[in-house]
Design an enzyme around this catalytic site. Sequence first.
Site, PDB file in Angstrom:
ATOM      1  N   HIS A  49       0.823  -1.209   0.000  1.00 35.26           N
ATOM      2  CA  HIS A  49       0.000   0.000   0.000  1.00 35.26           C
ATOM      3  C   HIS A  49       0.859   1.261   0.000  1.00 35.26           C
ATOM      4  CE1 HIS A  49      -3.787   1.974   1.991  1.00 35.26           C
ATOM      5  NE2 HIS A  49      -3.160   2.819   1.202  1.00 35.26           N
TER       6      HIS A  49
ATOM      7  N   HIS B 197       1.495   5.305  -2.250  1.00 31.48           N
ATOM      8  CA  HIS B 197       1.028   6.285  -3.234  1.00 31.48           C
ATOM      9  C   HIS B 197       2.246   6.938  -3.887  1.00 31.48           C
ATOM     10  CE1 HIS B 197      -3.114   6.247  -1.501  1.00 31.48           C
ATOM     11  NE2 HIS B 197      -2.448   5.944  -0.393  1.00 31.48           N
TER      12      HIS B 197
ATOM     13  N   ASN C 144      -5.182   6.486  -6.749  1.00 25.77           N
ATOM     14  CA  ASN C 144      -5.666   7.874  -6.682  1.00 25.77           C
ATOM     15  C   ASN C 144      -4.683   8.879  -7.292  1.00 25.77           C
ATOM     16  OD1 ASN C 144      -3.899   7.553  -4.516  1.00 25.77           O
ATOM     17  ND2 ASN C 144      -5.123   8.745  -3.067  1.00 25.77           N
TER      18      ASN C 144
ATOM     19  N   ASP D 149      -8.882   3.245  -2.618  1.00 27.07           N
ATOM     20  CA  ASP D 149      -8.214   3.769  -1.419  1.00 27.07           C
ATOM     21  C   ASP D 149      -8.171   5.288  -1.378  1.00 27.07           C
ATOM     22  OD1 ASP D 149      -6.498   3.255   1.028  1.00 27.07           O
ATOM     23  OD2 ASP D 149      -5.327   4.686  -0.112  1.00 27.07           O
TER      24      ASP D 149
ATOM     25  N   HIS E  64     -10.597   0.721   2.053  1.00 26.30           N
ATOM     26  CA  HIS E  64     -10.294   1.879   2.906  1.00 26.30           C
ATOM     27  C   HIS E  64     -11.575   2.142   3.699  1.00 26.30           C
ATOM     28  CE1 HIS E  64      -8.667   6.061   3.548  1.00 26.30           C
ATOM     29  NE2 HIS E  64      -9.947   6.273   3.740  1.00 26.30           N
TER      30      HIS E  64
ATOM     31  N   ASP F 226       1.462   2.818   3.523  1.00 26.60           N
ATOM     32  CA  ASP F 226       0.569   3.933   3.160  1.00 26.60           C
ATOM     33  C   ASP F 226       1.374   5.217   2.924  1.00 26.60           C
ATOM     34  OD1 ASP F 226      -1.727   5.214   2.431  1.00 26.60           O
ATOM     35  OD2 ASP F 226      -2.588   5.346   4.433  1.00 26.60           O
TER      36      ASP F 226
ATOM     37  N   HIS G 119       3.258  14.435   0.162  1.00 25.35           N
ATOM     38  CA  HIS G 119       2.563  15.678  -0.195  1.00 25.35           C
ATOM     39  C   HIS G 119       3.555  16.832  -0.164  1.00 25.35           C
ATOM     40  CE1 HIS G 119      -1.528  14.112  -0.096  1.00 25.35           C
ATOM     41  NE2 HIS G 119      -1.291  13.550   1.071  1.00 25.35           N
TER      42      HIS G 119
ATOM     43  N   PRO H 101      -4.199  14.825   3.886  1.00 28.83           N
ATOM     44  CA  PRO H 101      -3.812  13.818   4.876  1.00 28.83           C
ATOM     45  C   PRO H 101      -2.684  12.932   4.364  1.00 28.83           C
ATOM     46  CG  PRO H 101      -5.766  13.086   3.709  1.00 28.83           C
ATOM     47  CD  PRO H 101      -5.385  14.417   3.105  1.00 28.83           C
ATOM     48  N   GLY H 102      -1.801  12.519   5.248  1.00 26.50           N
ATOM     49  CA  GLY H 102      -0.806  11.530   4.830  1.00 26.50           C
ATOM     50  C   GLY H 102       0.599  11.823   5.315  1.00 26.50           C
TER      51      GLY H 102
HETATM   52  O1  DOR Z   1      -3.536   9.748   4.852  1.00 21.83           O
HETATM   53  C1  DOR Z   1      -3.840   9.245   3.790  1.00 21.83           C
HETATM   54  N1  DOR Z   1      -3.375   9.751   2.627  1.00 21.83           N
HETATM   55  N2  DOR Z   1      -4.678   8.217   3.754  1.00 21.83           N
HETATM   56  C2  DOR Z   1      -5.176   7.733   2.597  1.00 21.83           C
HETATM   57  O2  DOR Z   1      -5.902   6.773   2.641  1.00 21.83           O
HETATM   58  C3  DOR Z   1      -4.859   8.390   1.322  1.00 21.83           C
HETATM   59  C4  DOR Z   1      -3.547   9.051   1.403  1.00 21.83           C
HETATM   60  C5  DOR Z   1      -3.254   9.944   0.238  1.00 21.83           C
HETATM   61  O3  DOR Z   1      -3.482   9.559  -0.912  1.00 21.83           O
HETATM   62  O4  DOR Z   1      -2.742  11.050   0.471  1.00 21.83           O
END
Ligand code: DOR
Length: 387
Positions: free
Chosen positions: A62, A64, A96, A153, A180, A272, A276, A286-287
């Site tokens: 998992h 991104h 995504n 997700d 998710h 995960d 960003h 978020p993330g």
């Molecule tokens: O914190 C997160 N960021 N949770 C997620 O499920 C998606 C992710 C994101 O794509 O930034």
Amino acid sequence: MNILINNVKIVDAKRAFHGSILIENGFIKRMFKADEDVNISNDTEIIEGKGLVLLPSFVDMHCHLRDPGYLYKEDLESGQKAALKGGYTTLCTMANTKPVCDNTLVLEYILDKSKKLDLCDIIQVSALTRNLEGKEFVNFEEMLRHTRLFSDDGNTIFNEEVMKKALILSNKLNFRVLTHCQPEFEIVKRDLGLLKEVGGNLHICHISLEKTLGLIKEFKDTNLKFTCEVTPHHIFGYEVDYRVNPSFRKKEDVKSLIEGIKQGYIDVIATDHAPHSLEDKQNGAPGISLIEVAFSMVYKVFHENGISLNKLSELMSYNPARILNLNCGLIEEGYEANLVLVDLDEEYQIDTDNFISKGKNNPFNGEKVLGKVKMTFKRGSVKYDNR
Ligand code: DOR
């Protein structure tokens, strides 16, 4: 080219011993115990590993990588280089992106670009529904030519009928749905109920709550077959004031997740990794960006809680490799030589300025972690070297 990784501690989900391993044509050819004679051909390259531990490299179910569409956050090259620095050689990359990976054009772009880069093995996750809207399914037949993983997700599938149908189809067409769940407890409860009713192949992403773990235990104890993951950050920190989905939880939640790991209810640790930009974070994205320090975060937690390195290898390599049907995740003759050499004694501070990832968004910047990746091998070739 043959390589001998000499004089190391060899640890995977099933074993721990001192010795050497011989890699031939990308595969593990032989393992030698410390007291065995090692006979190798003259052209074998020898890598001395004294004091280091050799593990199967990690398989991330998992993450991104933001490519296509958000290249200012990450791209396939920066993300995969960061992953190799973190000891990962296989990544399941989420859909995504922009455009969303809900069609073969996007999916093939990602796979083609990654193939040319020749860094990690990429298993691209397809969106489950068009544009991640939770309504209309993607064209399974087309997407199944490239992947067996489907997920929206970042977005929860709120429509129960859609989820039910997805589970039925996952059985019929032999794919896995990664979910998710937000709100976590309620959606996990619904999905496990549906799974019990109609069957299917379900993997629950990033659980974080004690009460969700309670559900996992309850359903696993009745022999319902499904898998679940936790992230490094949800066992590393609690009540951290930093936006991530799911949120940072309470100390009791963290303690129970660690207990759940010890008891065998958690199948996978997945990062995960969610890079960003600073600006996007300020605007509430978020993330956490963590793939290059994930192992050190997890090892620190495991070490402090008396959890074995075998267990770490089970959750970070063996189980994800089994779920994904890969010929790696174990140090055994005939397996792909996807390996990572680590120094378990090295403690260091997370320093986001040194991240290869474009995402510097990590709330644990400056914190001490334990265990450092020294070398990463994919099919026998050195993809990262920091000795
Ligand atoms: O914190 C997160 N960021 N949770 C997620 O499920 C998606 C992710 C994101 O794509 O930034």
